[in-house]
Write a protein that holds these residues in place. Structure first.
Motif, PDB file in Angstrom:
ATOM      1  N   TRP A  93       0.811  -1.239  -0.117  1.00 21.49           N
ATOM      2  CA  TRP A  93       0.033   0.035   0.076  1.00 21.49           C
ATOM      3  C   TRP A  93       0.758   1.453   0.086  1.00 21.49           C
ATOM      4  O   TRP A  93       0.378   2.431  -0.082  1.00 21.49           O
ATOM      5  N   ALA A 103      -5.694   4.838   1.905  1.00 21.24           N
ATOM      6  CA  ALA A 103      -6.509   3.624   2.263  1.00 21.24           C
ATOM      7  C   ALA A 103      -5.648   2.627   3.173  1.00 21.24           C
ATOM      8  O   ALA A 103      -6.095   2.088   4.190  1.00 21.24           O
ATOM      9  N   GLY A 104      -4.362   2.452   2.606  1.00 31.05           N
ATOM     10  CA  GLY A 104      -3.354   1.425   3.201  1.00 31.05           C
ATOM     11  C   GLY A 104      -2.957   2.207   4.887  1.00 31.05           C
ATOM     12  O   GLY A 104      -2.976   1.657   5.649  1.00 31.05           O
ATOM     13  N   ASN A 107      -5.937   1.899   7.396  1.00 28.70           N
ATOM     14  CA  ASN A 107      -6.218   0.488   7.676  1.00 28.70           C
ATOM     15  C   ASN A 107      -5.132   0.207   8.506  1.00 28.70           C
ATOM     16  O   ASN A 107      -5.481  -0.754   9.479  1.00 28.70           O
ATOM     17  N   TYR A 108      -3.726   0.247   7.993  1.00 33.84           N
ATOM     18  CA  TYR A 108      -2.786   0.010   9.071  1.00 33.84           C
ATOM     19  C   TYR A 108      -2.824   0.734  10.288  1.00 33.84           C
ATOM     20  O   TYR A 108      -2.680  -0.110  11.516  1.00 33.84           O
ATOM     21  N   SER A 111      -6.040  -1.230  12.344  1.00 33.61           N
ATOM     22  CA  SER A 111      -5.778  -2.680  12.331  1.00 33.61           C
ATOM     23  C   SER A 111      -4.634  -2.718  13.266  1.00 33.61           C
ATOM     24  O   SER A 111      -4.683  -4.046  14.331  1.00 33.61           O
TER      25      SER A 111
END
Length: 129
Positions: A93, A103-104, A107-108, A111
């Motif tokens: 990403w 987005a990466g 999300n990272y 998460s």
């Protein structure tokens, strides 16, 4: 006695006012610096990298405290150790459009740390994320 008491408190009021003005000046300079990086750095897409980042779901907090320290807002940044992209990652990403990288990043952050706020707190405490 009241006059001398009032006169002795005047320097502390002036000092407090001066300190507040200094803090405001530093905050204004930091904000201007962030805006300058955001508005002068551009890649394919609509608007500055910052505008694309925000439009793709990034937050100002993530930009200021993770993206700018990691890559300077440059989606094509590559470190000497091979980390790349806005978030300086080895993950896929970290390549591609600002939207893909955003987005990466989001999300990272969620998460790994549970939230963007928690990711920022970790980055500030450790100097990496």
């Amino acid at each position: 006695m009241a006059a001398s008491k009032a006169a002795s408190s005047a320097p502390s009021v002036a000092a407090a006012s001066s300190a507040a003005a200094s803090v405001a000046a530093v905050e204004a300079a930091q904000s201007a610096s962030t805006e300058e990086v955001a508005s002068t750095t551009s890649v394919s897409g609509s608007g500055s990298v910052y505008d694309q980042f925000i439009a793709a779901g990034g937050t100002d907090l993530l930009w200021k405290y993770i993206v700018l320290p990691e890559s300077g807002g440059n989606p094509n940044a590559v470190s000497p150790n091979g980390y790349h992209g806005l978030g300086q990652t080895m993950e896929s990403w970290g390549y591609g459009s600002v939207a893909t990288q955003t987005a990466g990043l989001v999300n990272y952050a969620v998460s790994r740390y549970g939230s963007i706020d928690a990711a920022v707190t970790f980055r500030q405490a450790n100097g990496w994320w």
